[in-house]
Design a protein around this motif. Sequence first.
Motif, short mmCIF file in Angstrom:
data_model
loop_
_atom_site.label_atom_id
_atom_site.label_comp_id
_atom_site.label_asym_id
_atom_site.label_seq_id
_atom_site.Cartn_x
_atom_site.Cartn_y
_atom_site.Cartn_z
N TYR A 399 10.43 -13.15 -26.69
CA TYR A 399 9.92 -12.72 -25.40
C TYR A 399 11.03 -12.16 -24.53
N ILE A 400 10.60 -11.41 -23.51
CA ILE A 400 11.51 -10.93 -22.48
C ILE A 400 11.00 -11.47 -21.15
N THR A 401 11.88 -11.49 -20.15
CA THR A 401 11.49 -12.10 -18.87
C THR A 401 11.44 -11.06 -17.75
N THR A 402 10.57 -11.34 -16.81
CA THR A 402 10.41 -10.50 -15.62
C THR A 402 11.53 -10.78 -14.63
N THR A 403 11.96 -9.72 -13.94
CA THR A 403 12.98 -9.87 -12.90
C THR A 403 12.34 -9.66 -11.53
N ILE A 404 13.11 -9.99 -10.50
CA ILE A 404 12.62 -9.79 -9.13
C ILE A 404 12.41 -8.30 -8.85
N ASP A 405 13.25 -7.45 -9.44
CA ASP A 405 13.08 -6.01 -9.25
C ASP A 405 11.74 -5.54 -9.81
N ASP A 406 11.32 -6.11 -10.94
CA ASP A 406 10.01 -5.75 -11.50
C ASP A 406 8.90 -6.09 -10.52
N ILE A 407 8.99 -7.27 -9.92
CA ILE A 407 7.97 -7.71 -8.96
C ILE A 407 7.98 -6.82 -7.72
N ARG A 408 9.18 -6.47 -7.26
CA ARG A 408 9.28 -5.62 -6.07
C ARG A 408 8.64 -4.25 -6.33
N GLU A 409 8.91 -3.67 -7.50
CA GLU A 409 8.31 -2.37 -7.83
C GLU A 409 6.80 -2.48 -7.99
N ALA A 410 6.34 -3.57 -8.60
CA ALA A 410 4.89 -3.77 -8.74
C ALA A 410 4.21 -3.90 -7.39
N ASN A 411 4.85 -4.62 -6.47
CA ASN A 411 4.27 -4.79 -5.13
C ASN A 411 4.14 -3.46 -4.41
N GLU A 412 5.14 -2.60 -4.54
CA GLU A 412 5.07 -1.30 -3.88
C GLU A 412 3.90 -0.47 -4.42
N LEU A 413 3.70 -0.54 -5.73
CA LEU A 413 2.62 0.22 -6.33
C LEU A 413 1.25 -0.40 -6.07
N MET A 414 1.23 -1.72 -5.92
CA MET A 414 -0.03 -2.45 -5.79
C MET A 414 -0.57 -2.51 -4.37
N LYS A 415 0.24 -2.13 -3.39
CA LYS A 415 -0.21 -2.25 -2.00
C LYS A 415 -1.50 -1.48 -1.76
N GLY A 416 -1.57 -0.26 -2.24
CA GLY A 416 -2.78 0.53 -2.05
C GLY A 416 -3.96 -0.04 -2.83
N ILE A 417 -3.69 -0.54 -4.04
CA ILE A 417 -4.75 -1.11 -4.87
C ILE A 417 -5.34 -2.34 -4.20
N LEU A 418 -4.46 -3.23 -3.71
CA LEU A 418 -4.94 -4.45 -3.06
C LEU A 418 -5.64 -4.14 -1.74
N LEU A 419 -5.18 -3.09 -1.07
CA LEU A 419 -5.83 -2.70 0.18
C LEU A 419 -7.27 -2.26 -0.10
N ARG A 420 -7.46 -1.48 -1.14
CA ARG A 420 -8.81 -1.04 -1.50
C ARG A 420 -9.70 -2.22 -1.88
N LYS A 421 -9.11 -3.19 -2.59
CA LYS A 421 -9.88 -4.36 -3.00
C LYS A 421 -10.13 -5.33 -1.85
N SER A 422 -9.52 -5.08 -0.69
CA SER A 422 -9.74 -5.91 0.49
C SER A 422 -10.68 -5.25 1.50
N ASP A 423 -11.02 -4.00 1.25
CA ASP A 423 -11.80 -3.22 2.20
C ASP A 423 -13.29 -3.41 1.96
N GLU A 424 -14.04 -3.61 3.02
CA GLU A 424 -15.49 -3.75 2.90
C GLU A 424 -16.17 -2.42 2.61
N LEU A 425 -15.50 -1.32 2.89
CA LEU A 425 -16.09 0.00 2.71
C LEU A 425 -15.73 0.57 1.35
N SER A 426 -16.63 1.41 0.84
CA SER A 426 -16.30 2.15 -0.38
C SER A 426 -15.21 3.17 -0.07
#
Length: 538
Positions: A399-426
């Motif tokens: 196996y290989i392990t995740t680093t904090i940089d991986d998480i930071r990059e994922a968070n930047e990309l996921m902000k819009g995705i999570l925002l859409r999944k939090s919105d009541e509107l289509s």
Amino acid sequence: MAKINIDNQDAITYQTEELGFTILGGIRLDGLDRMRVTLKVEVLNRKFQHYLDHPDIANLAIRQNLDLYNHHQVEKLSRLIADRLEIGSSPVVQALGEITDQLEGYRLQQIEARKQEQVKPLKVLTEAEQGQAMQFLQQPDLLERTNEIISKSGMVGEELNRLIMYLIFTSRKTIHPLHVISFGSSGTGKSHLQEKIGDLMPDEDKIEITALTENAFYYFDKGELGHKLILIEDLDGIWSALYPLRELQSKQRISKTVTIKDRNGNTKTIHLKVHGPVSIAGCTTHESLYEDNANRCFLLYLDESIEQDERIMDYQRKLSAGKVNSAVEQQARYLLQNVQRILKPVTVRNPYAELLKIPKEVFKQRRTNAHYLAFIEVITFYKQYQRDIQIDEATGERYITTTIDDIREANELMKGILLRKSDELSGATRHYFEQLKVCLKSSGDRTFTNSNIRTMMRIPLSTVKRHHAALLQVGYIRQVESRYTKAYHYEVLSYEEYQQLQQRIITVLDEVTEGLNGSITAHQISEPDKRKKKKQLA
């Protein structure tokens, strides 16, 4: 011994000294327990002059449907040919036997050839190609450089969506692949985005589908879909197949029990099983999708801004003027395809997983949390040539392990995705609502009518009414009375609600990332780390 002539597969011929046989329409390749043919039998009068005395026989041809595996039908046809054409029955029986034997061999060859055509050959990379791909994967800022190469491959704009989609397509090689649905109105480039990113995946790893029937998925070979990328051009074309589709996404396998009849006419039950895992991508013009299918996927909403329109039209003009270097685009596609080919199956462990959380505003928290963690793992998987392979001595797992940089990059990309999944509107209604706010601010109006907005935003009145009904239902606008007209007037209750929601999402992710540094003790990371070995990726 004469041989069948297969130059024309729709009219296979066989000749003896006395007779000529033609299999009209060829033979079917399915159902090896039968061989139904349409047979034409005629006398070869050019070789037998005595038939000229009987022109009614010489010019007579017999046409008959039969199953060459059915003894009674073959025997009956043999007698008919012998009686009608006034020849002996033994040559006819022998000829039909020879035809059956040769057709049997021909059919098996065709079936094997078809199987070979369906199997896409694996490309063997040269040492130079392997070295170039490995060197690319070992670069710092890998995701940023990947996005640059995607741009060079001919994908204009959609910087965030295209990188997210590329990583989701890469997840097909992992244990838990991700799925994506692209939303947008007609002509916004949904299929174009999916096609362009799909071109960056090796041909042998993807299956492209335009339309699909309800039961089609069940008839793939058992392991044919394993770790494949399924690209569906329009989800409207597979509406009846959404149920097996979502089961394949969740369980990574589907099964179906059907009844068939064997060669003796007896009914029996068989079980059809198809195994994944698969990564599925699709496009739709619908503003929303059935919830059970939508919440299994990442939802991408296309950029429909004027700026994106200008970028695309500018690219179209350059392409028409011959100023786009197609060789450079092709080279970029080949590079990323080879990058995908050298990625190896490896387990990813995230030592920070227990400290991660998603905003409480997100709907369907359990499934979204699983997607969030899987997306982080995909980024780590993509960077496997920058990590040491570790081996758990207790289990032997690599196996290989995740680093904090991986998480930071994922968070930047996921902000819009999570925002859409939090919105009541289509997505479509949200896009309309934000445009509506801009129009009202620029005009200085506090209230508005359907007709006013239709004129200002140049969209159909039916669309305006539909969006206003959705906004009224969730309480983002309200009806107000007017002193001067009986028309419905509306008022926006809050102009900042979306920005506030966005800020809450960003704040939670940023706080998680900041809290990771220095917060992990040796015991919290994982107990097995004390007994692991390190090994370079071979």
